[in-house]
Design a protein around this motif. Structure first.
Motif, PDB file in Angstrom:
ATOM      1  N   TRP A 122     -10.561  -8.270  -3.545  1.00 43.64           N
ATOM      2  CA  TRP A 122      -9.148  -8.150  -3.463  1.00 43.64           C
ATOM      3  C   TRP A 122      -8.497  -8.964  -3.100  1.00 43.64           C
ATOM      4  O   TRP A 122      -7.587  -9.160  -1.858  1.00 43.64           O
ATOM      5  CB  TRP A 122      -8.597  -7.059  -3.646  1.00 43.64           C
ATOM      6  N   ALA A 154      -4.818   1.029  -3.985  1.00 41.46           N
ATOM      7  CA  ALA A 154      -5.569   1.540  -5.274  1.00 41.46           C
ATOM      8  C   ALA A 154      -6.404   1.599  -5.688  1.00 41.46           C
ATOM      9  O   ALA A 154      -6.074   2.900  -6.691  1.00 41.46           O
ATOM     10  CB  ALA A 154      -5.640  -0.637  -5.734  1.00 41.46           C
ATOM     11  N   GLN A 210      -6.564  -2.575  -1.578  1.00 38.94           N
ATOM     12  CA  GLN A 210      -7.779  -2.094  -2.002  1.00 38.94           C
ATOM     13  C   GLN A 210      -8.086  -0.902  -2.623  1.00 38.94           C
ATOM     14  O   GLN A 210      -7.915  -0.306  -3.392  1.00 38.94           O
ATOM     15  CB  GLN A 210      -8.341  -3.434  -2.381  1.00 38.94           C
ATOM     16  N   PRO A 269      -5.991  -3.405  -8.996  1.00 39.17           N
ATOM     17  CA  PRO A 269      -4.970  -3.676  -8.356  1.00 39.17           C
ATOM     18  C   PRO A 269      -4.032  -4.101  -8.526  1.00 39.17           C
ATOM     19  O   PRO A 269      -2.789  -3.879  -7.811  1.00 39.17           O
ATOM     20  CB  PRO A 269      -6.419  -4.619  -7.478  1.00 39.17           C
ATOM     21  N   ASN A 320       0.579  -1.473  -0.211  1.00 33.98           N
ATOM     22  CA  ASN A 320      -0.389  -0.117   0.218  1.00 33.98           C
ATOM     23  C   ASN A 320       0.730   1.218   0.177  1.00 33.98           C
ATOM     24  O   ASN A 320       0.781   2.471  -0.282  1.00 33.98           O
ATOM     25  CB  ASN A 320      -1.146  -0.121   1.351  1.00 33.98           C
ATOM     26  N   CYS A 351       0.005  -3.171  -7.313  1.00 36.65           N
ATOM     27  CA  CYS A 351       0.765  -3.559  -6.672  1.00 36.65           C
ATOM     28  C   CYS A 351       1.867  -4.580  -7.313  1.00 36.65           C
ATOM     29  O   CYS A 351       3.029  -4.497  -6.551  1.00 36.65           O
ATOM     30  CB  CYS A 351       0.304  -4.792  -6.610  1.00 36.65           C
TER      31      CYS A 351
END
Ligand code: ME8
Length: 577
Positions: free
Chosen positions: A249, A88, A85, A95, A43, A99
């Motif tokens: 997610w 993103a 989630q 997502p 994140n 990532c």
């Protein structure tokens, strides 16, 4: 998916899994080692703490290789869950794209800092999904997962469920009253939903048994005690899924697409995925070691062993826990603006410089504060002045014009102590001789700072040895003086060879430069090559008479202070402790 009734806890099966984990060291006759870092959330960008965990694990991996083990070292990224989630969404990216971008930043950071992982795992990979689905199914078929409902506090930042006693009141930045986790300070929300529960409560006594019978299972001791303490309290069953409508997610529960597997169950299984679970994990799983930060102890020392026992798998050999880096005495956080960017700082201090500082100053038991000034002083004192200065002294053409590893003369440095060497010199020889044993003990227990402290103390003693005998004042026309001069240089080079070899797990690039300069070949740099000062102890020395290796310049260049001033040289300065 069929619901299963409550099975009577299959104690015999779990006990045999426990026994299996206890005897794993005997089972694995080969010299194998498997070490992991946590897999990091994507994140946000990597920070200094992430690099620290990776460097510790890398050091242990390199240490085992040095000792002749076959070693695997896994790191990677944790990519599912609500917080990813949301991150993103906030970045306006799908997502997986999000990532992939952040995961690559972690991989680039680790590669650039000589973190020599053998496996890089992402939880969005297909091989991992297969492993998680299989793991879930095993628990399900044993009746260890049941459909229930969870009502309680949840922290999305920590992806963690909390008991009411773990929650307190706080004010958010706008002054609004909110509930927070007392441990992490992160906001919590009340959650109520139907999901799957894992029978964690059935494992309390088995976990206690494991910890009591394996006092080294969680290290250092204070964290072992903390886990024992937690297990004195109630251990409720654990929610292991979220409704798909709230969390898309993640990996769907096998047979129930309306539910997503809880991100921690998903993430922990990464350690098995890497070694080929469910088909071919056995060889490596028997020798698993985890390096983790203290913030995720509960997940690794309670949930994970309970899942493993439930699945009939051996438990990790050791969970190595480390404390945190703070900045200005405070937790690193974006809102405080004190996050240390590891890319920027490893450029500023060099990769090996950064590794050396983190491992020399980081103490597993307590938090350490990171300051620019501390890094600068430590690296200048110990790498540039003390170690670099020592190498420079005995390889400089002025003192060593033939550029060789000269001969040791046992008349100058006799065992009966009637030569030119003095008592302190004999003491130094004994200290350096036992250094590898001391360092081994500290590397094994992840007290890398103690290993480095011991090496650094020896480097200081060797500098003292040179200083005491002022070899530059000896008369090169006097054969006795020449023999003594050669002996001083021989002994110093032998010391440096030991230091360079032992430092390889911590500062691979610097060690390589050092050993190359001494003319030590790559196949002569392992644990078994550590024979120190053979000519004094009555064996051979294969280095005697050899030409030195190429001069690759300074071992470590002094770093400039922020004001641009060069610090004073070592003559006027004591090395930092
Ligand atoms: O918890 N000092 O990931 P994460 C030292 N995905 N180390 C620190 C640190 C600090 N200030 N801050 C973080 C997760 N760390 C989960 C793990 S594993 C199956 C899943 C290190 O990105 C430390 O190792 O929040 C800590 O445990 C980890 O980063 C947490 O990383």
């Amino acid at each position: 998916m069929m619901q299963r009734g409550v099975l009577s806890a299959d104690q015999r099966l779990w006990s045999s899994a426990l026994k299996c984990s206890r005897s794993s060291s005997q089972l694995c006759k080969e010299k194998c080692f498997y070490i992991t870092t946590p897999i990091f959330y994507v994140n946000a960008a990597p920070h200094l703490g992430h690099l620290y965990s990776a460097v510790i694990a890398d050091c242990l991996h390199r240490w085992k290789l040095l000792q002749g083990f076959e070693s695997r070292f896994a790191t990677g990224t944790d990519e599912h869950g609500l917080k990813i989630q949301q991150a993103a969404d906030a970045a306006g990216k799908d997502p997986l794209t999000f990532c992939t971008e952040v995961s690559q930043r972690f991989e680039t950071l680790f590669s650039s800092c000589s973190v020599s992982f053998t496996d890089y795992i992402r939880t969005t990979e297909q091989r991992h999904r297969r492993a998680v689905e299989h793991f879930w199914s095993v628990l399900w078929h044993k009746g260890l997962i049941y459909k229930g409902s969870y009502e309680g506090w949840y922290s999305t930042q920590d992806e963690s469920f909390l008991m009411p006693s773990q929650v307190g009141d706080a004010l958010d930045p706008s002054g609004k009253e909110v509930k927070v986790s007392l441990e992490s300070g992160h906001k919590v929300e009340w959650m109520k939903e139907e999901n799957y529960m894992f029978r964690l409560s059935s494992f309390r006594s088995l976990l206690l048994d494991w910890l009591v019978k394996n006092p080294g299972a969680v290290q250092p001791e204070r964290f072992h005690q903390a886990v024992l303490q937690w297990l004195q309290e109630d251990l409720p069953d654990l929610s292991v899924s979220r409704q798909r409508s709230r969390l898309q997610w993640g990996i769907p529960v096998p047979g129930d697409p309306e539910q997503t597997i809880y991100v921690w169950l998903d993430a922990l299984v990464n350690y098995l995925t890497v070694v080929g679970y469910p088909e071919k994990h056995e060889r490596w799983w028997h020798v698993a070691h985890h390096v983790i930060g203290k913030d995720i102890l509960k997940f690794h020392a309670i949930y994970w062993p309970a899942f493993l026992l439930g699945a009939g798998l051996p438990l990790p050999q050791v969970i190595h826990v480390h404390s945190h880096w703070t900045v200005g005495g405070r937790k690193m956080s974006k809102s405080l603006g004190n996050v240390v960017d590891p890319f920027e700082h490893s450029q500023m201090f060099t990769n090996d410089g950064m590794r050396y500082f983190l491992l020399r100053q980081g103490v597993p038991d307590t938090d350490c504060d990171y300051t620019h000034d501390k890094v600068l002083k430590l690296l200048n004192a110990e790498l540039a002045d003390s170690l670099g200065g020592l190498l420079n002294r005995c390889t400089a053409p002025a003192l060593n014009p033939a550029q060789v590893y000269p001969a040791f003369c046992s008349h100058s440095f006799p065992r009966d102590r009637r030569g030119r060497a003095v008592e302190e010199d004999y003491h130094m020889v004994e200290t350096v001789r036992s250094l590898s044993t001391v360092v081994e003990k500290h590397y094994e227990s992840m007290h890398v700072y103690k290993a480095l402290e011991a090496i650094s103390a020896c480097v200081r003693q060797t500098n003292g040895f040179i200083q005491r005998h002022t070899p530059w004042k000896l008369d090169r026309r006097d054969s006795k003086d020449v023999r003594w001069l050669d002996t001083i240089i021989h002994l110093t080079l032998e010391c440096l060879r030991v230091y360079g070899t032992l430092l390889q797990p911590v500062v691979p690039e610097i060690s390589d430069r050092l050993l190359t300069r001494l003319g030590v070949q790559s196949q002569e740099r392992s644990w078994k090559d550590l024979d120190f000062l053979g000519r004094y102890f009555g064996t051979d020395c294969s280095f005697e008479g050899r030409p030195l290796g190429s001069n690759c310049g300074l071992l470590f260049s002094r770093l400039e202070t922020q004001s641009g001033d060069k610090q004073k040289t070592m003559k006027s300065k004591k090395p930092a402790q």
